[in-house]
Design a protein around this motif. Structure first.
Motif, short mmCIF file in Angstrom:
data_model
loop_
_atom_site.label_atom_id
_atom_site.label_comp_id
_atom_site.label_asym_id
_atom_site.label_seq_id
_atom_site.Cartn_x
_atom_site.Cartn_y
_atom_site.Cartn_z
N LEU A 51 0.99 -1.04 0.04
CA LEU A 51 -0.17 0.04 -0.07
C LEU A 51 0.91 1.46 -0.07
O LEU A 51 0.43 2.18 -0.32
CB LEU A 51 -0.94 0.06 1.00
CG LEU A 51 -1.92 -1.05 1.45
CD1 LEU A 51 -2.90 -0.81 2.51
CD2 LEU A 51 -2.63 -1.10 0.03
N THR A 52 1.93 1.05 0.48
CA THR A 52 3.01 2.14 0.72
C THR A 52 4.28 2.13 -0.16
O THR A 52 5.11 2.49 0.14
CB THR A 52 3.34 2.65 2.21
OG1 THR A 52 4.10 1.46 2.60
CG2 THR A 52 2.14 2.91 3.00
N PHE A 53 3.98 1.63 -1.41
CA PHE A 53 4.95 1.27 -2.41
C PHE A 53 5.89 2.71 -2.85
O PHE A 53 7.01 2.60 -3.19
CB PHE A 53 4.51 0.79 -3.90
CG PHE A 53 3.51 1.86 -4.33
CD1 PHE A 53 3.96 2.70 -5.42
CD2 PHE A 53 2.26 1.69 -4.11
CE1 PHE A 53 3.14 3.62 -5.83
CE2 PHE A 53 1.22 2.72 -5.01
CZ PHE A 53 1.88 3.68 -5.53
N PHE A 54 5.35 3.89 -2.41
CA PHE A 54 5.67 5.16 -2.87
C PHE A 54 6.70 5.58 -1.77
O PHE A 54 7.54 6.43 -1.82
CB PHE A 54 4.91 6.11 -3.17
CG PHE A 54 3.79 6.28 -2.09
CD1 PHE A 54 3.82 7.02 -0.97
CD2 PHE A 54 2.73 5.55 -2.30
CE1 PHE A 54 2.77 6.97 0.05
CE2 PHE A 54 1.61 5.42 -1.07
CZ PHE A 54 1.85 6.14 -0.13
N LEU A 55 6.78 4.88 -0.65
CA LEU A 55 7.83 5.43 0.57
C LEU A 55 8.91 4.19 0.63
O LEU A 55 8.86 3.21 0.20
CB LEU A 55 6.87 5.08 1.83
CG LEU A 55 5.77 5.98 2.10
CD1 LEU A 55 5.03 5.43 3.68
CD2 LEU A 55 6.28 7.48 2.11
N PRO A 56 10.16 4.81 1.14
CA PRO A 56 11.20 3.99 1.47
C PRO A 56 10.94 2.70 2.22
O PRO A 56 9.86 2.85 3.12
CB PRO A 56 12.07 4.89 2.20
CG PRO A 56 11.56 6.23 1.76
CD PRO A 56 10.27 6.12 1.46
N GLU A 57 11.29 1.70 2.24
CA GLU A 57 10.91 0.57 3.22
C GLU A 57 10.96 0.85 4.55
O GLU A 57 10.07 0.33 5.19
CB GLU A 57 11.87 -0.84 2.86
CG GLU A 57 11.22 -2.11 3.41
CD GLU A 57 12.10 -3.10 3.30
OE1 GLU A 57 12.15 -4.15 3.97
OE2 GLU A 57 12.52 -3.30 2.08
N THR A 58 11.78 1.63 5.08
CA THR A 58 11.78 2.07 6.72
C THR A 58 10.54 2.73 6.85
O THR A 58 10.21 2.29 7.96
CB THR A 58 13.08 3.01 6.85
OG1 THR A 58 14.29 2.17 6.44
CG2 THR A 58 13.23 3.22 8.33
N LEU A 59 10.17 3.58 6.28
CA LEU A 59 9.15 4.40 6.34
C LEU A 59 7.86 3.56 6.30
O LEU A 59 6.74 3.86 6.84
CB LEU A 59 8.97 5.64 5.36
CG LEU A 59 9.74 6.79 5.97
CD1 LEU A 59 9.66 7.92 4.68
CD2 LEU A 59 9.37 7.34 7.35
N SER A 60 7.92 2.63 5.35
CA SER A 60 6.90 1.70 5.22
C SER A 60 6.53 0.87 6.42
O SER A 60 5.50 0.82 6.88
CB SER A 60 6.83 0.99 3.88
OG SER A 60 5.92 -0.21 3.85
N SER A 101 -4.68 5.04 -0.06
CA SER A 101 -3.56 4.26 -0.54
C SER A 101 -4.15 3.06 -1.22
O SER A 101 -3.38 2.51 -2.18
CB SER A 101 -2.83 3.76 0.99
OG SER A 101 -2.30 5.11 1.30
N MET A 102 -5.17 2.45 -0.59
CA MET A 102 -5.59 1.07 -1.13
C MET A 102 -6.15 1.47 -2.50
O MET A 102 -6.03 0.57 -3.55
CB MET A 102 -7.00 0.59 -0.30
CG MET A 102 -6.40 0.07 1.14
SD MET A 102 -7.72 -0.36 2.27
CE MET A 102 -8.32 -1.79 1.27
N SER A 103 -6.76 2.63 -2.84
CA SER A 103 -7.22 3.08 -4.14
C SER A 103 -6.15 3.18 -5.14
O SER A 103 -5.98 2.50 -6.27
CB SER A 103 -8.12 4.23 -3.93
OG SER A 103 -9.15 4.00 -3.19
N ILE A 104 -5.16 3.57 -4.77
CA ILE A 104 -3.86 3.89 -5.85
C ILE A 104 -3.12 2.50 -5.77
O ILE A 104 -2.84 2.27 -7.05
CB ILE A 104 -3.01 4.86 -5.15
CG1 ILE A 104 -3.56 6.29 -4.99
CG2 ILE A 104 -1.71 5.06 -5.61
CD1 ILE A 104 -2.99 7.45 -4.10
N ALA A 105 -2.90 1.92 -4.73
CA ALA A 105 -2.01 0.60 -4.88
C ALA A 105 -2.99 -0.63 -5.42
O ALA A 105 -2.35 -1.23 -6.13
CB ALA A 105 -1.61 0.25 -3.47
#
Length: 144
Positions: A51-60, A101-105
């Protein structure tokens, strides 16, 4: 909303939102057994990364922990009736972020199937009420 006693409706809404959110938390810790969507924390983190593919893994990863913390805090506040408006607005924005986030991902179907938009709207509606009978907020207002 004023002029009418919404005791049952606001209490029902507080409990429905709270139980729904706490059920999602229980799922990510495997408490629902075979009926789990994630079943364990690792699967939930993987889903959060999706869902947070746009964030770095640490932030995810941080967002998975942050969301879980808020998904426990806000429902407990709503159940107890403590700072209901803050908890309701927080829940509304949290669920709105999930829905977006769900809608985008994943596409629009996923948040519709899980009623995330409805949960967000319900929380924002709850935040507009003026009185919260059967709550700590009501007890504290009577003592002032």
């Amino acid at each position: 909303m004023t002029g009418k006693d919404f005791t049952f409706q606001q209490l029902f809404l507080r409990l429905a939102i709270s139980v729904t959110m706490l059920s999602a938390v229980a799922d990510r810790f495997g408490f629902w057994g075979d009926n789990s969507a994630w079943g364990n924390w690792e699967n939930f983190e993987k889903y959060t990364r999706q869902l947070t593919f746009f964030l770095p893994e640490t932030l995810s990863t941080f967002s998975a922990y942050g969301a879980t913390f808020l998904e426990i805090l806000f429902p407990l506040m709503l159940i107890l009736g403590f700072k209901i408006k803050i908890a309701a607005y927080g829940t509304g924005f949290l669920l709105l972020a999930f829905a977006l986030s769900m809608s985008i991902a994943l596409g629009i179907k996923a948040p519709l199937d899980y009623s995330v938009w409805v949960g967000s709207a319900a929380a924002f509606l709850l935040a507009t009420l003026d009185k919260f009978p059967l709550s700590i907020d009501e007890l504290l207002s009577k003592n002032n």
